[in-house]
Design a protein around this motif. Sequence first.
Motif, PDB file in Angstrom:
ATOM      1  N   PRO A  89     -37.989   1.678  82.871  1.00  0.00           N
ATOM      2  CA  PRO A  89     -36.825   1.797  82.232  1.00  0.00           C
ATOM      3  C   PRO A  89     -36.986   2.278  80.705  1.00  0.00           C
ATOM      4  O   PRO A  89     -35.590   3.052  79.669  1.00  0.00           O
TER       5      PRO A  89
ATOM      6  N   ASP B 139     -32.642   3.782  74.325  1.00  0.00           N
ATOM      7  CA  ASP B 139     -32.622   2.456  75.286  1.00  0.00           C
ATOM      8  C   ASP B 139     -34.657   2.663  75.793  1.00  0.00           C
ATOM      9  O   ASP B 139     -34.855   2.528  76.908  1.00  0.00           O
TER      10      ASP B 139
ATOM     11  N   GLY C  22     -36.126   5.565  80.048  1.00  0.00           N
ATOM     12  CA  GLY C  22     -34.595   5.740  79.637  1.00  0.00           C
ATOM     13  C   GLY C  22     -33.842   6.254  80.691  1.00  0.00           C
ATOM     14  O   GLY C  22     -34.163   5.985  82.258  1.00  0.00           O
ATOM     15  N   SER C  23     -32.644   5.771  80.552  1.00  0.00           N
ATOM     16  CA  SER C  23     -31.199   5.657  81.720  1.00  0.00           C
ATOM     17  C   SER C  23     -30.643   7.199  82.256  1.00  0.00           C
ATOM     18  O   SER C  23     -30.792   7.507  83.981  1.00  0.00           O
ATOM     19  N   ASP C  24     -31.615   8.690  81.929  1.00  0.00           N
ATOM     20  CA  ASP C  24     -31.464   9.500  82.297  1.00  0.00           C
ATOM     21  C   ASP C  24     -32.504  10.209  82.016  1.00  0.00           C
ATOM     22  O   ASP C  24     -33.065  10.591  80.808  1.00  0.00           O
TER      23      ASP C  24
END
Length: 310
Positions: free
Chosen positions: A218, A35, A222-224
């Motif tokens: 984002p 992502d 990314g998500s992390d």
Amino acid sequence: MPVHTRHPLALGVLCAQGAGLLWGLVFVAPLRFADVAPASLALGRYLAFGLVALLLAGTDRRRLQALGRADWRRAVALTLVGNFIYYGCLAAALQQAGGPLPTLIIGTLPVVIAVCANLSSPDLPWRRLVPPLLAIGCGLLLVHAQEAGDTASPQFSLGVLLAVAAVACWTWYPLANAAWLRRHPHLSPTTWATAQGLVTLPLAVIGFAGLLLVQPTPRIWGSDPAAYIAGMAVLGLGASWAGTLLWNRASQLLPPSLTGQLIVFETLAALGYLYAFAGRGPTVFEKAGIVLLLCGVLLGVRAVSGKQRH
């Protein structure tokens, strides 16, 4: 007598193997951080590389100050092509087409580089070079043909073009890097790796600042975000700085036609990491291909060793 003066061939092969093990990590990161934008992966990795080089520069200040303008210009060119453009294309290709296709195309580098090296600066008779190249080429086809044949997505053509562009970048980089080191034998592999890292830092900072302006947040982290930062730190220290150092040393110890073939270690390492990431082992065809890859490397080493004995 130091080991490297008695056994330069063995030490050079070991250095190339170490570089391959570290470089193989870069194939996993775009899949692990699917992502994250490819540009963010490239800039994050080389921002970390630049910071590592900045920390190490103090211990090598005297030799870095001895570098001339031509050295720094060459370091910038190598950094742009071999770092940013190459990894940006590779990361995008992996995300567009998945793991097998880009790895297949990038895996042709040992053959492409060895042929280009021997065409530009012949150091081995083609009768000695062709057998290892054939073994490596057949091994690559066996390793990837089954999965690559199953790959189909709307991004297929784009993935092909990006992977081919990555091959072009990394065909030029090791040949140009090795040629510069041979013309300047006084250059330390450590100093040269650090110099490339130092010119990487401002380029990465400028690029990342621009990315923050045009890319949605984002897609940058990314998500992390914590995992992204840790991953880029590993790639910056291991795959970039340490891998470059080891490859520089191998380039000084080995002829370019052999170093080109030894990039096969990167393919083997990438396969191992990708198998672990996917939670499976190699198929029968893939195992046969890996054996051929290793045989090709051994044949290449024997060809160079035979030339040195004569």
